[in-house]
Design an enzyme around this catalytic site. Structure first.
Site, PDB file in Angstrom:
ATOM      1  NE  ARG A 103      -2.082   0.655   4.037  1.00  0.00           N
ATOM      2  CZ  ARG A 103      -2.588   0.483   5.125  1.00  0.00           C
ATOM      3  NH1 ARG A 103      -3.783   0.169   5.141  1.00  0.00           N
ATOM      4  NH2 ARG A 103      -1.942   0.642   6.429  1.00  0.00           N
ATOM      5  CB  THR A 107      -2.212   7.058  -3.073  1.00  0.00           C
ATOM      6  OG1 THR A 107      -1.479   5.907  -3.074  1.00  0.00           O
ATOM      7  CG2 THR A 107      -1.213   7.882  -3.599  1.00  0.00           C
ATOM      8  CG  ASP A 202       2.613  -3.642   9.500  1.00  0.00           C
ATOM      9  OD1 ASP A 202       2.887  -5.009   9.336  1.00  0.00           O
ATOM     10  OD2 ASP A 202       2.623  -2.802   8.801  1.00  0.00           O
ATOM     11  CG  ASP A 205       5.974  -3.789  10.890  1.00  0.00           C
ATOM     12  OD1 ASP A 205       6.481  -4.321   9.919  1.00  0.00           O
ATOM     13  OD2 ASP A 205       5.577  -2.862  11.087  1.00  0.00           O
TER      14      ASP A 205
END
Ligand code: URA
Length: 211
Positions: A103, A107, A202, A205
């Protein structure tokens, strides 16, 4: 588009440990693996089969075997990799392709940075693996990608989904019966950084460490 939310106490139990911020990476990886195996069972419910004649030690019978061509499992890098073993454990004859999508944090749109997929996916049932269906941008792009190459059916296997992401996929593929999403839970919402709330943070992560 069909949505299947796995409704099982073991799924809820494992998901709660995954969400817990004190769960270390090693346990997190193990739990993702176990959870995906449970989701894979649901995700393969509609997989194509053909009759097969066999002989048991007692008699002949018509059994069932998976149809050709073999299903294609596609983890979306990086976090989808953590789901691959759990999926192929249940589908050992599947082939595996890779899609690298991330991603753009400004944006929030999906950008493809790697593609190791057969050009021709005619007749293939593709299982996309992406733990977090957040904005839905990545999944919509991946669905388009495999249908453009001729895939017959797409099943996305996700750990968590946000209502916003499901809405985007519904807008894009709502009329299609050949798209299914299998998910362990649908959470409340996205926050201002497009993280799922309450979520698990995340996923990449937590699986592999912060990059
Ligand atoms: N990706 C993640 O890893 N976590 C989220 O909450 C949203 C997107």
């Amino acid at each position: 588009m069909r949505l299947h939310v796995a409704d099982h106490p073991l799924v809820d139990h494992k998901l709660t440990t995954l969400r817990d911020e004190t769960t270390p990476s090693a346990t997190f990886r193990l739990l993702v693996d176990e959870l995906v195996t449970l989701l894979a069972y649901e995700a393969t419910r509609g997989i194509a089969t053909v009759p097969k004649e066999i002989r048991t030690p007692v008699t002949s019978m018509t059994g069932t075997t998976l149809a050709s061509p073999a299903p294609l499992v596609v983890p979306i890098l990086r976090a989808g990799l953590g789901m691959l073993d759990g999926m192929t454990r249940l589908l050992p004859t599947a082939e595996v392709g890779f899609l690298g999508m991330m991603r753009d944090e400004e944006t929030l749109k999906a950008v493809t940075y790697a593609n190791r997929l057969p050009d021709d996916l005619t007749g293939r049932h593709v299982f996309l693996l992406d733990p977090m269906l957040a904005t839905g941008g990545t999944l919509v792009a991946a669905i388009d990608y495999v249908f453009e190459r001729g895939a017959r059916e797409v099943t996305a296997v996700c750990l968590l989904a946000a209502p916003e992401g499901l809405e985007l996929v519904e807008k894009h593929a709502g009329g299609r019966v050949d798209v299914e999403i299998v998910v362990a839970a649908v959470d409340e919402r996205l926050n201002e950084k497009a993280y799922i709330v309450p979520g698990l943070g995340d996923a990449g992560d937590r699986l592999y460490g912060v990059v």
